[in-house]
Enzyme design. Structure first.
Site, PDB file in Angstrom:
ATOM      1  CE  LYS A   1       4.284   6.679  -2.170  1.00 53.42           C
ATOM      2  NZ  LYS A   1       3.105   6.584  -1.009  1.00 53.42           N
TER       3      LYS A   1
ATOM      4  CE1 TYR B   1       6.669   5.206   0.381  1.00 52.78           C
ATOM      5  CE2 TYR B   1       5.177   4.196   0.156  1.00 52.78           C
ATOM      6  CZ  TYR B   1       5.019   4.856   0.598  1.00 52.78           C
ATOM      7  OH  TYR B   1       4.161   5.318   1.416  1.00 52.78           O
TER       8      TYR B   1
ATOM      9  CD  GLU C   1       0.679  13.776   2.553  1.00 52.85           C
ATOM     10  OE1 GLU C   1       0.430  13.456   1.501  1.00 52.85           O
ATOM     11  OE2 GLU C   1       1.952  14.245   3.143  1.00 52.85           O
TER      12      GLU C   1
ATOM     13  CG  LEU D   1       3.379  11.435  -1.582  1.00 52.34           C
ATOM     14  CD1 LEU D   1       5.314  11.530  -1.577  1.00 52.34           C
ATOM     15  CD2 LEU D   1       2.748  10.597  -1.377  1.00 52.34           C
TER      16      LEU D   1
HETATM   17  N1  PDD Z   1       0.489   6.229   0.303  1.00 49.24           N
HETATM   18  N2  PDD Z   1       0.331  11.103   1.100  1.00 49.24           N
HETATM   19  C1  PDD Z   1       0.684  10.116   1.651  1.00 49.24           C
HETATM   20  C2  PDD Z   1       1.383  10.645   2.915  1.00 49.24           C
HETATM   21  C3  PDD Z   1       0.915   8.898   1.443  1.00 49.24           C
HETATM   22  O1  PDD Z   1       1.003   8.156   1.593  1.00 49.24           O
HETATM   23  C4  PDD Z   1       0.216   8.932  -0.364  1.00 49.24           C
HETATM   24  C5  PDD Z   1      -0.151   7.425  -1.027  1.00 49.24           C
HETATM   25  C6  PDD Z   1      -0.723   9.846  -0.641  1.00 49.24           C
HETATM   26  C7  PDD Z   1      -0.801   9.892  -1.764  1.00 49.24           C
HETATM   27  O2  PDD Z   1      -0.268   9.843  -3.598  1.00 49.24           O
HETATM   28  P1  PDD Z   1      -0.869   8.772  -4.640  1.00 49.24           P
HETATM   29  O3  PDD Z   1      -2.025   9.082  -4.868  1.00 49.24           O
HETATM   30  O4  PDD Z   1      -0.346   8.792  -5.092  1.00 49.24           O
HETATM   31  O5  PDD Z   1      -1.443   7.367  -3.663  1.00 49.24           O
HETATM   32  C8  PDD Z   1      -0.263  11.052  -0.156  1.00 49.24           C
HETATM   33  C9  PDD Z   1       0.162   4.956  -0.667  1.00 49.24           C
HETATM   34  C10 PDD Z   1      -0.907   4.041  -0.870  1.00 49.24           C
HETATM   35  C11 PDD Z   1       1.465   4.115   0.593  1.00 49.24           C
HETATM   36  O6  PDD Z   1       1.793   4.782   1.164  1.00 49.24           O
HETATM   37  O7  PDD Z   1       0.739   3.364   0.551  1.00 49.24           O
END
Ligand code: PDD
Length: 287
Positions: free
Chosen positions: A150, A32, A182, A206
């Site tokens: 992801k 996703y 993270e 991620l």
């Molecule tokens: N999640 N690490 C994890 C485990 C995440 O699920 C996310 C973001 C991030 C930040 O990534 P980005 O800056 O590309 O949004 C880091 C999204 C927002 C979600 O699962 O809803």
């Protein structure tokens, strides 16, 4: 009523149907993206698509659309949902086969492509001076060894986030073998003696699109930043802690495990970064 996209068609959310044999439902066999749009403009879209391409290829899934095709579909979905500030959720699964089998369907079946939007309110819309910050707790990182993908398989992430919520915090900051990885759904930065640090990109995290932008802005603005390992002790001793994600921008963590971070208010380095972040968004999206 919001409009969603499913396998080539736009429809009302209530009309969207997928098979219970879908491998996303049975195995969480899919990937996703969450892409923010500000003022109706998709933010860092190419970067999100590049990460999507990496996630798909890690699952041996063929990308159903080229970049122009994704852009067309995503822009149309944003428009059909009224534009403004929205987060766009995009999911691709390996599709629905006749029988449940761990092995990939042979011959392959069509992937299931689903997209939806949700209203988005991010903290850095206003002046950074009005932001109060968030509480976080530290928890053991119980996830698998390929957190760089992801994947829609998010059971550990949701359990960890829920544990944070149950304790009155907004996010869980995860610790693996004594080092910060993270957040449950965000990346982590610390500031100590004026130096900003964030764990390096690896299979353990991620690679956030927001994280990359923060790094880019710090380099542009000559704010000292290093991608390096951060021990749990350093996290506890940091002057500032930030979390970043596409749905939250960059949020200062003002309380960690019930103790104030710094003086318990958003730090000065965060305020500088937040101003550059807001300015960047204005340039790109006219917010
Ligand atoms: N999640 N690490 C994890 C485990 C995440 O699920 C996310 C973001 C991030 C930040 O990534 P980005 O800056 O590309 O949004 C880091 C999204 C927002 C979600 O699962 O809803």
């Amino acid at each position: 009523m919001s409009t969603v996209y499913l396998n080539g068609a736009f429809m009302a959310m209530e009309q969207a149907r997928i098979s219970p044999m879908d491998r996303g439902f049975l195995f969480a066999d899919g990937v996703y993206e969450v892409i923010p749009a500000f003022n109706g403009v998709l933010f860092r879209f190419e970067e999100h698509l590049r990460r999507l391409e990496r996630s798909l290829s890690a699952l041996y899934l063929i990308n159903p659309h080229d970049r122009a095709g994704w852009r067309r579909r995503c822009e149309e979905l944003i428009q059909r949902n009224g534009g403004g500030n929205l987060s766009l959720y995009l999911q691709i699964t390996r599709g629905a086969a006749d029988k449940r089998d761990h092995a990939f369907p042979d011959p392959p079946v069509s992937p299931t492509v689903f997209m939806s939007t949700a209203p988005l309110t991010v903290p850095t819309e206003d002046s950074p001076d009005r932001i109060t910050g968030a509480a976080a707790i530290t928890l053991d990182d119980i996830r698998w060894a390929r957190c760089d993908i992801k994947s829609i398989s998010l059971l550990p992430n949701i359990l960890l986030r829920q544990q944070a919520i149950a304790s009155g915090a907004r996010e869980a900051i995860l610790i693996h073998d004594g080092f910060v990885t993270e957040g449950a759904a965000s990346n982590v930065f610390i500031v100590k003696d004026g130096e900003i640090a964030t764990p390096p990109a690896s299979h353990a995290i991620l690679g956030g699109i927001t994280r990359d932008l923060v790094i880019e802005l710090c380099r542009e603005q000559d704010l000292p930043l290093r991608e390096r390992e951060i021990s749990e002790a350093e996290l506890g001793d940091a002057d500032e802690v930030w979390i970043s994600s596409s749905t939250r921008d960059v949020v200062p963590v003002v309380s960690l495990d019930g103790r104030p971070v710094g003086d318990g208010r958003p730090g000065e380095t965060w305020k500088i970064l937040a101003r550059h972040y807001i300015a960047f968004k204005r340039r790109l999206c006219g917010v």
